[in-house]
Scaffold this active site. Structure first.
Site, PDB file in Angstrom:
ATOM      1  N   LYS A  48       0.797  -1.218   0.000  1.00 42.34           N
ATOM      2  CA  LYS A  48       0.000   0.000   0.000  1.00 42.34           C
ATOM      3  C   LYS A  48       0.837   1.279   0.000  1.00 42.34           C
ATOM      4  CE  LYS A  48      -4.296  -1.693   1.458  1.00 42.34           C
ATOM      5  NZ  LYS A  48      -5.501  -1.253   2.124  1.00 42.34           N
ATOM      6  N   GLY A 108      -8.649  -6.547   3.017  1.00 39.14           N
ATOM      7  CA  GLY A 108      -9.869  -7.042   3.663  1.00 39.14           C
ATOM      8  C   GLY A 108     -10.243  -6.272   4.914  1.00 39.14           C
ATOM      9  N   GLU A 133      -3.118   7.908   7.897  1.00 40.47           N
ATOM     10  CA  GLU A 133      -3.849   8.730   6.935  1.00 40.47           C
ATOM     11  C   GLU A 133      -4.883   9.569   7.650  1.00 40.47           C
ATOM     12  OE1 GLU A 133      -5.920   6.191   4.178  1.00 40.47           O
ATOM     13  OE2 GLU A 133      -4.186   6.081   2.852  1.00 40.47           O
ATOM     14  N   HIS A 150     -17.378   5.472  -1.768  1.00 43.72           N
ATOM     15  CA  HIS A 150     -16.336   4.666  -2.414  1.00 43.72           C
ATOM     16  C   HIS A 150     -16.566   4.770  -3.920  1.00 43.72           C
ATOM     17  CE1 HIS A 150     -13.780   0.925  -2.989  1.00 43.72           C
ATOM     18  NE2 HIS A 150     -14.390   1.062  -4.158  1.00 43.72           N
ATOM     19  N   LYS A 209     -18.356  -5.166  -0.633  1.00 46.34           N
ATOM     20  CA  LYS A 209     -19.349  -4.490  -1.458  1.00 46.34           C
ATOM     21  C   LYS A 209     -20.601  -5.346  -1.599  1.00 46.34           C
ATOM     22  CE  LYS A 209     -15.466  -2.430  -3.758  1.00 46.34           C
ATOM     23  NZ  LYS A 209     -14.455  -2.676  -4.804  1.00 46.34           N
ATOM     24  N   ASN A 238      -6.553  -2.151  -7.649  1.00 47.57           N
ATOM     25  CA  ASN A 238      -6.704  -3.590  -7.844  1.00 47.57           C
ATOM     26  C   ASN A 238      -6.273  -3.934  -9.261  1.00 47.57           C
ATOM     27  OD1 ASN A 238      -7.736  -4.146  -5.256  1.00 47.57           O
ATOM     28  ND2 ASN A 238      -9.707  -3.352  -5.891  1.00 47.57           N
ATOM     29  N   ARG A 297      -6.654  -6.335 -11.395  1.00 45.54           N
ATOM     30  CA  ARG A 297      -7.401  -7.504 -11.905  1.00 45.54           C
ATOM     31  C   ARG A 297      -8.789  -7.055 -12.320  1.00 45.54           C
ATOM     32  NH1 ARG A 297     -11.000  -7.696  -7.726  1.00 45.54           N
ATOM     33  NH2 ARG A 297     -10.149  -7.140  -5.710  1.00 45.54           N
TER      34      ARG A 297
END
Ligand code: ADP
Length: 448
Positions: free
Chosen positions: A116, A164, A200, A208, A237, A289, A291
């Site tokens: 990250k 996660g 942060e 989102h 989600k 992400n 993918r």
């Protein structure tokens, strides 16, 4: 073009890839665990190979067995779907060493975006707006205190190796920081074997918003607008829509261009999603992400493209079939994730499907690997289907969602369908008025 590809996944996404490949004239190899011998993806693919016992670790994550399956069947490329090995840089490296094409980005891009701090640093340098915070790992409490004072409370302490939603702790004020710092570190150590954390600014009421990007690996990239995925339970989600109800055409064009330029500059290949928190008109990058996402069909619906076909094309060295100017947003799409879960606790509800009927009609797409008599095994994710509706505008999409939820039949197990039947009537949902906390609040009020 490849003559044969292997799909290293199961369920609806494996079926999704079989469908795209078949339309392209590419043969498919399904892999499966012993528990999935009767699964629809196995029935639909041209060939299948059993790669291990029920547990995911010994089958769908079993790199040696998957590579052998490729070699036995002569498959030239692997589509990883989402989850499992889709963001595993070491797996991609093994494929590179065996001359098997990975249908996705390079191992290096997966590695950079999987950490990250490196991801954030890379994005910041590429001009993507990020959440204000520490510019790297925070080694000790004293540094944490200095950083937090500079950023301003509330702050969130997050694991560098996180995923996660684990290893993430909120500190509302200086008094909370020591505890947040220590718990985030010990959770990160336990979950990821790496206790590095960063800090942060904590955003109170964000949405989102994620931008779909697509690159050819040779310096060209486009964006396909955004999805609003704010409706989440425990960071998972639940419902996604495109376009985002709160995003203006000008904002879409600007954040889209920023994201497309960023991935073009790193020669990114294939589909990717750049995730943001969005608050008061500002976008703040949280992660990328590397993918295909579960919710990609809403983007396909409104842009009229087949993202899996495009992934296979680009992996085979062909150019993308569209340029930015070809991509026009058309109408509105909503996806609901149907899980085999029992409300109100969302506990898994595996078992035998006694009756299954998919909804249909104009603007309705059902991506599912269910069939009458299918037995949902207890070993994997509880997602059993995605219902995607498309309309000329959001109201029409909502009307189709309500109509098709009334048509679906999934008997024999509990599902989250009744939840969506209620949500579609809610005034906030109908108005598109929600943040990332909305669903948890609603569940606490309505299902407790
Ligand atoms: P993970 O990879 O563990 O899912 P993310 O960085 O994607 O972690 O964050 C997951 C969720 O945590 C976000 O969707 C959001 O709900 C919340 N979150 C993360 N960072 C912040 C932040 N700076 N302020 C407020 N909420 C945050």
């Amino acid at each position: 073009m490849f003559s044969k590809i292997l799909i290293a996944n199961r369920g609806e996404i494996a079926l999704r890839v079989v469908r795209a490949a078949r339309e392209m004239g590419v043969a498919t190899v399904a892999v499966h665990s012993t528990a999935d011998a009767d699964a629809m993806h196995v029935r639909m693919a041209d060939e299948s190979v059993c790669i291990g016992p029920a547990s995911g670790a010994q089958s769908y994550l079993n790199v040696a067995a998957i590579v052998s399956a490729c070699e036995i069947t002569g498959a030239e490329a692997i589509h990883p779907g989402y989850g499992f090995l889709s963001e595993n840089a070491a797996f991609v490296q093994v494929l590179e060493d065996h001359d098997i094409t990975f249908i996705g980005p390079t191992a290096e891009h997966i590695r950079v975006m999987g950490d990250k701090i490196t991801a954030k640093e890379t994005m910041r340098k590429l001009g993507v707006p990020c959440v204000p915070g520490s510019e790297g790992g925070v080694p000790d409490l004293q540094t944490a205190e200095l950083m937090a004072a500079e950023i301003g409370f509330p702050v969130i302490v997050k694991a560098t190796a996180g995923g996660g939603g684990r290893g993430m702790k909120l500190a509302r004020s200086a008094a909370d920081l020591e505890n947040a710092f220590r718990t985030a570190r010990s959770e990160a150590k336990a979950a990821f074997g790496n206790d590095e954390v960063y800090i942060e600014k904590y955003l109170g009421t964000p949405r989102h918003i994620e931008v779909q990007v697509f690159g050819d690996g040779r310096g060209r990239a486009v964006h396909l607008g955004e999805r609003d995925c704010s409706l989440q339970r425990r960071h998972q989600k639940v419902l996604e829509e495109a376009p985002g109800p709160a995003i203006t055409p000008e904002q879409r064009a600007e954040i889209g261009r920023t994201c497309a330029e960023a991935v073009a500059r790193i020669n990114y290949a294939g589909a990717g999603t750049i995730e943001f928190l969005y608050e008061d008109g500002n976008f703040y990058f949280i992660e990328m992400n590397t993918r295909l996402q579960v919710e990609h069909p809403v983007t396909e619906a409104v842009y009229g493209v087949d993202l899996v076909r495009e992934q296979i094309n680009v992996a085979a060295g062909l150019p993308m079939s569209f340029i930015q100017e070809d991509l026009r947003l058309n109408g509105h799409a909503i996806e609901v994730r149907i899980n085999a879960e029992k409300l109100p606790n969302f506990s898994p509800s595996p078992g035998r499907i006694t009756q299954y009927h998919a909804p249909g009609g104009l603007g309705v797409r059902m991506d599912s690997a269910l069939y009458d008599g299918y037995r949902i095994p207890p070993y994997y994710d509880s997602l059993i289907g995605k219902l995607i509706v498309h309309g000329r505008d959001r109201d029409e999409a909502l009307a189709r969602l309500r109509r098709s939820l009334g048509e679906i039949i999934v008997d024999g197990v509990d599902t989250t369908i009744p939840l969506f039947a209620e949500l579609v009537e809610d005034p906030d949902i109908r108005a598109g008025n929600y943040t990332i906390h909305w669903l948890e609040d609603w569940l606490a009020r309505n299902l407790a």
